[in-house]
Design an enzyme around this catalytic site. Sequence first.
Site, short mmCIF file in Angstrom:
data_model
loop_
_atom_site.label_atom_id
_atom_site.label_comp_id
_atom_site.label_asym_id
_atom_site.label_seq_id
_atom_site.Cartn_x
_atom_site.Cartn_y
_atom_site.Cartn_z
N CYS A 98 -1.50 -5.00 -1.42
CA CYS A 98 -2.79 -4.78 -2.06
C CYS A 98 -3.31 -6.06 -2.71
CB CYS A 98 -2.65 -3.68 -3.09
SG CYS A 98 -4.22 -3.10 -3.75
N CYS A 145 -0.03 4.34 0.46
CA CYS A 145 -0.64 5.45 1.19
C CYS A 145 -0.41 5.40 2.69
CB CYS A 145 -2.15 5.47 0.90
SG CYS A 145 -2.50 5.60 -0.86
N CYS A 195 -5.12 -5.14 0.70
CA CYS A 195 -4.72 -5.33 2.09
C CYS A 195 -5.81 -6.08 2.86
CB CYS A 195 -4.44 -3.98 2.74
SG CYS A 195 -5.89 -2.90 2.82
N CYS A 249 0.84 -1.19 0.00
CA CYS A 249 0.00 0.00 0.00
C CYS A 249 0.88 1.25 0.00
CB CYS A 249 -0.90 -0.02 1.24
SG CYS A 249 -1.85 1.49 1.47
N CYS A 278 -10.71 0.53 1.95
CA CYS A 278 -9.49 0.84 1.22
C CYS A 278 -9.00 2.23 1.64
CB CYS A 278 -9.73 0.80 -0.29
SG CYS A 278 -8.25 1.14 -1.26
#
Length: 144
Positions: free
Chosen positions: A102, A85, A104, A83, A113
């Site tokens: 991903c 982010c 996750c 991920c 998400c």
Amino acid sequence: MTLQASSLYTIGVPSLTTPQPRRSLPKIRATVEPTEKSIEIMRKFSEQYARKSGTYFCVDKGVTSVVIKGLADHKDSLGAPLCPCRHYDDKAAEAGQGFWNCPCVPMRERKECHCMLFLTPDNDFAGSEQAISLEEIRESTSNI
């Protein structure tokens, strides 16, 4: 009481004539772009997973593009689509554990998400599309 320039320097205020030590400048690191192959793999994966999970891409395709590109970058550098982010103290260790790869665990278990890549239809930011072209990704991320 008057202070002379030399006494100003001795109490911590440098004079204009005293050379100052150079400060080190922040280092700028070049970012390496993910390969076209990895971007395409992650694009196709994202489309397929959106269809499979009944989720949709963000109404702002720029969000979708940046996340896909981040996943591709991690796929190239870590060997897994970690991920992009989240903050990690040790990305390689996190990628090895798989929890944030991903899709996750929160996405697989609860359709949550964090990146806003896969949004449920009731989400205010959900668009109506489950597809994005490579060209859309290029255009949206060309200035990043």
